[in-house]
Design a protein around this motif. Structure first.
Motif, PDB file in Angstrom:
ATOM      1  N   THR A 132      68.739  68.244 -26.471  1.00 40.90           N
ATOM      2  CA  THR A 132      69.494  69.448 -26.107  1.00 40.90           C
ATOM      3  C   THR A 132      68.966  70.675 -26.830  1.00 40.90           C
ATOM      4  O   THR A 132      68.808  71.755 -26.246  1.00 40.90           O
ATOM      5  CB  THR A 132      70.984  69.240 -26.439  1.00 40.90           C
ATOM      6  OG1 THR A 132      71.465  68.088 -25.758  1.00 40.90           O
ATOM      7  CG2 THR A 132      71.814  70.454 -26.024  1.00 40.90           C
ATOM      8  N   VAL A 133      68.698  70.516 -28.145  1.00 43.80           N
ATOM      9  CA  VAL A 133      68.171  71.631 -28.926  1.00 43.80           C
ATOM     10  C   VAL A 133      66.844  72.112 -28.370  1.00 43.80           C
ATOM     11  O   VAL A 133      66.611  73.321 -28.189  1.00 43.80           O
ATOM     12  CB  VAL A 133      68.025  71.228 -30.408  1.00 43.80           C
ATOM     13  CG1 VAL A 133      67.253  72.302 -31.175  1.00 43.80           C
ATOM     14  CG2 VAL A 133      69.390  71.023 -31.040  1.00 43.80           C
ATOM     15  N   PHE A 134      65.952  71.156 -28.053  1.00 41.10           N
ATOM     16  CA  PHE A 134      64.646  71.534 -27.500  1.00 41.10           C
ATOM     17  C   PHE A 134      64.806  72.254 -26.164  1.00 41.10           C
ATOM     18  O   PHE A 134      64.119  73.226 -25.860  1.00 41.10           O
ATOM     19  CB  PHE A 134      63.760  70.298 -27.333  1.00 41.10           C
ATOM     20  CG  PHE A 134      62.977  69.954 -28.560  1.00 41.10           C
ATOM     21  CD1 PHE A 134      61.951  70.771 -29.012  1.00 41.10           C
ATOM     22  CD2 PHE A 134      63.267  68.805 -29.280  1.00 41.10           C
ATOM     23  CE1 PHE A 134      61.239  70.454 -30.154  1.00 41.10           C
ATOM     24  CE2 PHE A 134      62.564  68.486 -30.429  1.00 41.10           C
ATOM     25  CZ  PHE A 134      61.545  69.305 -30.874  1.00 41.10           C
ATOM     26  N   ALA A 135      65.749  71.775 -25.354  1.00 40.60           N
ATOM     27  CA  ALA A 135      65.972  72.408 -24.044  1.00 40.60           C
ATOM     28  C   ALA A 135      66.465  73.836 -24.204  1.00 40.60           C
ATOM     29  O   ALA A 135      66.008  74.761 -23.508  1.00 40.60           O
ATOM     30  CB  ALA A 135      66.985  71.587 -23.242  1.00 40.60           C
ATOM     31  N   LEU A 156      71.684  56.663 -33.210  1.00 33.57           N
ATOM     32  CA  LEU A 156      70.345  57.063 -32.770  1.00 33.57           C
ATOM     33  C   LEU A 156      70.389  57.726 -31.395  1.00 33.57           C
ATOM     34  O   LEU A 156      69.679  58.713 -31.135  1.00 33.57           O
ATOM     35  CB  LEU A 156      69.415  55.843 -32.750  1.00 33.57           C
ATOM     36  CG  LEU A 156      69.011  55.286 -34.127  1.00 33.57           C
ATOM     37  CD1 LEU A 156      68.224  53.989 -33.961  1.00 33.57           C
ATOM     38  CD2 LEU A 156      68.166  56.317 -34.873  1.00 33.57           C
ATOM     39  N   VAL A 157      71.222  57.182 -30.483  1.00 27.24           N
ATOM     40  CA  VAL A 157      71.343  57.775 -29.141  1.00 27.24           C
ATOM     41  C   VAL A 157      71.895  59.186 -29.232  1.00 27.24           C
ATOM     42  O   VAL A 157      71.413  60.119 -28.585  1.00 27.24           O
ATOM     43  CB  VAL A 157      72.235  56.889 -28.249  1.00 27.24           C
ATOM     44  CG1 VAL A 157      72.581  57.615 -26.938  1.00 27.24           C
ATOM     45  CG2 VAL A 157      71.538  55.573 -27.950  1.00 27.24           C
ATOM     46  N   ILE A 158      72.936  59.363 -30.077  1.00 25.18           N
ATOM     47  CA  ILE A 158      73.534  60.686 -30.254  1.00 25.18           C
ATOM     48  C   ILE A 158      72.515  61.666 -30.817  1.00 25.18           C
ATOM     49  O   ILE A 158      72.401  62.818 -30.352  1.00 25.18           O
ATOM     50  CB  ILE A 158      74.763  60.593 -31.174  1.00 25.18           C
ATOM     51  CG1 ILE A 158      75.885  59.810 -30.466  1.00 25.18           C
ATOM     52  CG2 ILE A 158      75.264  61.989 -31.552  1.00 25.18           C
ATOM     53  CD1 ILE A 158      77.062  59.500 -31.360  1.00 25.18           C
ATOM     54  N   ILE A 159      71.747  61.207 -31.832  1.00 23.41           N
ATOM     55  CA  ILE A 159      70.727  62.073 -32.417  1.00 23.41           C
ATOM     56  C   ILE A 159      69.678  62.453 -31.382  1.00 23.41           C
ATOM     57  O   ILE A 159      69.255  63.623 -31.286  1.00 23.41           O
ATOM     58  CB  ILE A 159      70.068  61.381 -33.631  1.00 23.41           C
ATOM     59  CG1 ILE A 159      71.081  61.253 -34.783  1.00 23.41           C
ATOM     60  CG2 ILE A 159      68.847  62.161 -34.101  1.00 23.41           C
ATOM     61  CD1 ILE A 159      70.570  60.438 -35.950  1.00 23.41           C
ATOM     62  N   ALA A 160      69.265  61.464 -30.549  1.00 21.90           N
ATOM     63  CA  ALA A 160      68.250  61.738 -29.526  1.00 21.90           C
ATOM     64  C   ALA A 160      68.760  62.759 -28.517  1.00 21.90           C
ATOM     65  O   ALA A 160      68.025  63.689 -28.113  1.00 21.90           O
ATOM     66  CB  ALA A 160      67.870  60.436 -28.820  1.00 21.90           C
TER      67      ALA A 160
END
Length: 363
Positions: A335-338, A326-330
């Motif tokens: 990162t993608v949003f940034a 879950l941490v990796i996905i978050a």
């Protein structure tokens, strides 16, 4: 097509006729009569009548009679397979062995035309089966039981079937009956205390005959054990339970291993005489479990097992893994949003400069 009523040569119960130098080739008509008794037993009468390939009775032929009297083991096997898939666990008694009875009759489609011929007289093998040792008996309440009979011919060869099966109720009460598969034929005759199936082909013949019966004298003791066995070792470490199961007797058969505690698991294992096997149960999500070893309906052994100190349970392992994922996905999503936001701002600035440049060129 092979059929149980047209059993070929010397009582071997097949339709493959062979020549014999000392006696005529013949077929054997075979009918079954099963009587459910009030004392919790079933009496099975296998009625046999020999006849030639052109339909002539050989009931009085002495050579054929001698041969039939020496060929009973296969018929006995078919009788026992009606009540259990493991006949050696059945308690039974042979009452008569190829008793010659003139008052009996046997039905058979001798010519294969879809019409039954009645042969007078029968050699009768009579067997008493104790229903409390059958694994096809299920208790419903105090004296009501479901009793199933299996077509022992179809179970050994799908091309064969029981042609005639008569059911008689002696001191027992029929509450209901059914058959499987549903598209097979029901009984051809119904009477007071009696049912009879006459099957001309495998499609008509049921594979299973099921009866709901009131049997006053039946004390159901459950399926007897196939083997004696014990749990010789048990270790729970890292969420995996490892067991050693040993057959301590002289017979071979199945045992069932139940793991209780957290998510329950069960395993069916075949053990040869004196054989020991190791069995592993992964993903045991409890630090304390109870292991039970059964054969038939009998508990053979039981053991409580605790996880070794310091060994995490799979539940904790899975939780930590899930949290990490879950941490990796978050982080990935953030990162993608940034990146999308940065690219969007760059495109906006580039778009403005392009508009201004175009205006300058047009002027």
């Amino acid at each position: 097509m092979r059929r149980s009523l047209l059993i070929i040569l010397l009582g071997l119960l097949t339709l493959h006729a062979t020549e014999s130098r000392s006696q005529p080739s013949y077929w054997i008509a075979l009918n079954f009569r099963v009587t459910f008794n009030a004392d919790g037993t079933a009496t099975v009468d296998a009625k046999l009548h020999p006849f030639t390939v052109d339909g002539k009775s050989l009931f009085e032929n002495k050579e054929v009679e001698v041969a039939m009297r020496n060929q009973t083991s296969q018929t006995l096997s078919y009788i026992l397979l009606m009540f259990s898939d493991n006949p050696r666990l059945l308690n039974f008694q042979v009452l008569t062995q190829m008793d010659k009875r003139y008052g009996e009759s046997v039905l058979c489609d001798a010519a294969g035309t879809g019409k039954m011929t009645e042969f007078r007289g029968a050699y009768v093998l009579s067997v008493k089966v104790f229903l409390n040792t059958s694994n096809y008996v299920r208790k419903i309440n105090d004296s009501v039981f479901e009793v199933k009979l299996r077509d022992s011919f179809t179970s050994t060869d799908p091309r064969s079937w029981i042609d005639v099966l008569e059911i008689v109720f002696n001191g027992t009460t029929l509450e209901n009956f059914a058959w499987e598969p549903f598209f097979a034929h029901g009984p051809s005759a119904k009477g007071q205390g009696r049912l009879m199936w006459i099957n001309f082909n495998e499609q008509e013949a049921p594979d299973i005959y099921s009866f709901i019966l009131v049997i006053p004298g039946l004390k159901h003791v459950g399926e007897p054990p196939e083997v004696t066995a014990a749990i010789t070792d048990a270790v729970l470490e890292g969420g995996t339970l490892r067991l050693k199961i040993k057959n301590t007797g002289g017979s071979s058969g199945y045992v069932y291993v139940y793991v209780k505690g957290g998510s329950e698991q069960v395993r069916k294992i075949y053990l040869f005489s004196r054989e020991e096997k190791e069995v592993a149960f992964p993903y045991v999500d409890s630090k304390n479990v109870v292991v039970q070893l059964f054969s038939g309906d009998r508990l053979l052994d039981e053991r409580s097992v605790a996880a070794l100190e310091g060994a995490p349970t799979p539940a904790l392992k899975r939780t930590s893994v899930y949290v990490t994922i879950l941490v990796i996905i978050a982080i990935f999503v953030a990162t993608v949003f940034a990146l999308v936001a940065i690219r969007g701002s760059r495109k906006k600035s580039l778009g403005l400069s392009g508009v201004l440049g175009g205006s300058q060129i047009s002027y």
